[in-house]
Design an enzyme around this catalytic site. Structure first.
Site, PDB file in Angstrom:
ATOM      1  N   HIS A 170       0.871  -1.190   0.000  1.00 12.24           N
ATOM      2  CA  HIS A 170       0.000   0.000   0.000  1.00 12.24           C
ATOM      3  C   HIS A 170       0.907   1.239   0.000  1.00 12.24           C
ATOM      4  O   HIS A 170       2.007   1.200   0.544  1.00 12.24           O
ATOM      5  CB  HIS A 170      -0.839  -0.048   1.283  1.00 12.24           C
ATOM      6  CG  HIS A 170      -1.937   0.961   1.375  1.00 12.24           C
ATOM      7  ND1 HIS A 170      -1.717   2.288   1.679  1.00 12.24           N
ATOM      8  CD2 HIS A 170      -3.278   0.834   1.235  1.00 12.24           C
ATOM      9  CE1 HIS A 170      -2.875   2.927   1.720  1.00 12.24           C
ATOM     10  NE2 HIS A 170      -3.843   2.066   1.445  1.00 12.24           N
ATOM     11  N   ASP A 222       2.799  -4.409   8.149  1.00 12.14           N
ATOM     12  CA  ASP A 222       1.596  -3.592   7.997  1.00 12.14           C
ATOM     13  C   ASP A 222       0.415  -4.555   8.148  1.00 12.14           C
ATOM     14  O   ASP A 222       0.098  -5.313   7.237  1.00 12.14           O
ATOM     15  CB  ASP A 222       1.637  -2.925   6.620  1.00 12.14           C
ATOM     16  CG  ASP A 222       0.323  -2.251   6.262  1.00 12.14           C
ATOM     17  OD1 ASP A 222      -0.634  -2.323   7.053  1.00 12.14           O
ATOM     18  OD2 ASP A 222       0.258  -1.664   5.165  1.00 12.14           O
ATOM     19  N   CYS A 260      -4.678   2.342  -3.737  1.00 12.24           N
ATOM     20  CA  CYS A 260      -3.442   2.878  -3.137  1.00 12.24           C
ATOM     21  C   CYS A 260      -2.293   1.890  -3.311  1.00 12.24           C
ATOM     22  O   CYS A 260      -1.478   1.711  -2.395  1.00 12.24           O
ATOM     23  CB  CYS A 260      -3.633   3.235  -1.665  1.00 12.24           C
ATOM     24  SG  CYS A 260      -4.853   4.511  -1.394  1.00 12.24           S
TER      25      CYS A 260
HETATM   26  C1  LIG Z   1      -2.562  -2.761   3.658  1.00  8.74           C
HETATM   27  C2  LIG Z   1      -2.884  -1.362   4.085  1.00  8.74           C
HETATM   28  N1  LIG Z   1      -1.931  -0.603   4.638  1.00  8.74           N
HETATM   29  C3  LIG Z   1      -2.159   0.639   5.047  1.00  8.74           C
HETATM   30  C4  LIG Z   1      -3.393   1.213   4.915  1.00  8.74           C
HETATM   31  C5  LIG Z   1      -3.598   2.606   5.396  1.00  8.74           C
HETATM   32  O1  LIG Z   1      -4.517   2.638   6.432  1.00  8.74           O
HETATM   33  P1  LIG Z   1      -5.076   4.017   7.005  1.00  8.74           P
HETATM   34  O2  LIG Z   1      -5.522   4.813   5.807  1.00  8.74           O
HETATM   35  O3  LIG Z   1      -6.187   3.622   7.899  1.00  8.74           O
HETATM   36  O4  LIG Z   1      -3.942   4.666   7.728  1.00  8.74           O
HETATM   37  C6  LIG Z   1      -4.420   0.482   4.329  1.00  8.74           C
HETATM   38  C7  LIG Z   1      -5.742   1.099   4.103  1.00  8.74           C
HETATM   39  O5  LIG Z   1      -6.339   0.964   3.072  1.00  8.74           O
HETATM   40  C8  LIG Z   1      -4.160  -0.840   3.912  1.00  8.74           C
HETATM   41  O6  LIG Z   1      -5.123  -1.592   3.368  1.00  8.74           O
END
Ligand SMILES: Cc1ncc(COP(=O)(O)O)c(C=O)c1O
Length: 409
Positions: free
Chosen positions: A127, A204, A367
């Site tokens: 992401h 993550d 993303c």
């Molecule tokens: C794998 C992963 N990492 C990071 C994030 C970022 O999360 P947040 O926007 O809640 O900080 C997301 C959110 O879509 C995600 O799916």
């Protein structure tokens, strides 16, 4: 379409007042709907018990502080942390990763700070939240980023990563579960590989924590981040877990109230973790809501949730693979998430037509633009599941996609 028969029902739909009958909400990977106990906990915290924490000398504030710290202990227990002090409350996974990047790896007062020529290992499926913070500090420190490739079915290729790791790697940062493909990382092996190279491992856990039991001690990672809103909790609250000795050695990243020991104009000293990393008035009610969310999923059982979502993924993939026009991405055993494309139809059109059939999916790059480039597409359609989904939702999705193919011929 054949009848879908094997879903193990959790039957939790009635807990979710924002999901009206007949609406297939298949976007939990973006954000999960909220169960009544979480909504009630938030309403109670604002409507009955509200006060600030850590500062008030009056009874109400003392009680709210107890509730706030009880949530920290509950969170620690939930992820297998050794101590509540290893839990840092942040705004979300994004902020947790930025905190680690800025404090542990960019700040010269940190024993882990990056020097020119040091390297960071990421993967092709990350992401943007687990790419851009590292690019920002790589640019400033002169460190380099390497990208572990994927296997043919869309997992992080740990054999390839093992061959790429060097003694200049200081950090390996990987998604525990891909938000696009659902692929589940062999996190324990990733930890062993990172540590053998002398690097730390950040996971993550955004998409893992709502879908499977997570025990940071068993995974042997060094940092773990997740967001409350994907775990059926409030937005604006997330968690960074880090091993105690790492947090102890990390300098502050934001300055303000609550993170200090003593302030003078000559010299300021800082509070021990986790307060050192929680500058300013925290998201008190978010922390209370997170506690309720953790109690909610733990009450169902993460094993039961994983089995439920595995069955939904299997049924979705089985049904969609019988449609000639549909291309499926990712491994067959992805956790709770299925990405797909309908031949000749832009994913946004797929999403719009499904919406007409009251099926809510996500369409876009999720993303994860480097992953889209790797897959050779600009976007995918993505269905993702939660405890409120069942067979009827999968059937509605498949019927909707059949309608898409009819409309587009
Ligand atoms: C794998 C992963 N990492 C990071 C994030 C970022 O999360 P947040 O926007 O809640 O900080 C997301 C959110 O879509 C995600 O799916």
């Amino acid at each position: 379409m054949d009848a879908i028969t094997s879903t193990r029902p959790l039957d939790r739909l009635a807990d979710f007042p924002a999901i009206p009958g007949g609406w297939a909400y298949l976007d939990s990977a973006a954000t999960a709907q909220k169960p009544r106990p979480v909504i009630d906990a938030i309403a109670r915290a604002y409507g009955e018990t509200y006060a600030t924490v850590h500062r008030g000398v009056y009874q109400r504030s003392a009680e709210m502080t107890l509730a706030f710290e009880a949530s920290r202990r509950r969170t620690a227990e939930f992820v297998g942390a050794a101590a509540a002090e290893e839990i840092v409350f942040v705004r979300g996974a994004t902020e947790g990763i930025n905190l680690v990047a800025r404090s542990a790896f960019e700040n010269r007062d940190s024993p882990y700070f990056l020097r020119p020529g040091d390297r960071i290992m990421l993967s092709m499926l990350e992401h943007h939240s687990n790419i851009v913070p590292w690019q920002l500090i790589a640019e400033r420190s002169g460190a380099r980023i390497d990208v572990a490739p994927l296997t043919g079915d869309g997992r992080i290729d740990l054999d390839a990563m093992a061959a790429m790791l060097t003694d200049r790697h200081r950090l390996v940062a990987l998604a525990h579960v891909s938000n696009v493909l659902g692929s589940v990382l062999d996190a324990r092996r990733a930890a062993d590989l990172a540590h053998a190279a002398g690097a730390l491992l950040l996971l993550d856990g955004c998409q893992a924590v709502p879908r499977m039991p997570v025990d940071v001690a068993a995974l042997d990672c060094d940092f773990y981040v997740f967001s409350g809103h994907k775990l059926y909790g409030p937005t604006g609250i997330g968690v960074l877990w880090a091993r105690g000795e790492l947090l102890d050695a990390m300098p502050p990243w934001q300055g303000g109230g609550a993170m200090i020991e003593k302030v003078t104009f000559d010299r300021t000293t800082y509070a021990p973790p986790p307060a050192r990393f929680e500058a300013g008035t925290p998201h008190v009610v978010g922390v209370i809501g997170l506690h309720a969310a953790i109690d909610y999923v733990a009450g169902i059982g993460l094993d039961a949730i994983a089995a439920h979502e595995d069955a939904l993924v299997r049924e979705t993939r089985d049904a969609l693979s019988s449609l000639n026009s549909v291309r499926l991405f990712g491994p067959d055993d992805g956790a709770g998430i299925v990405s797909f494309a309908v031949e000749g139809v832009h994913p946004h059109d797929v999403g719009t037509i499904l919406d007409e059939s009251r099926v809510a999916i996500r369409a876009g790059h999720h993303c994860a633009q480097p992953l889209m480039a790797h897959l050779g597409v600009a976007a995918t359609a993505r269905a993702s599941f939660g405890v409120y989904n069942g067979r009827a939702d999968v059937e509605a999705l498949v019927r909707g996609i059949e309608r898409v193919t009819r409309i587009f011929g």
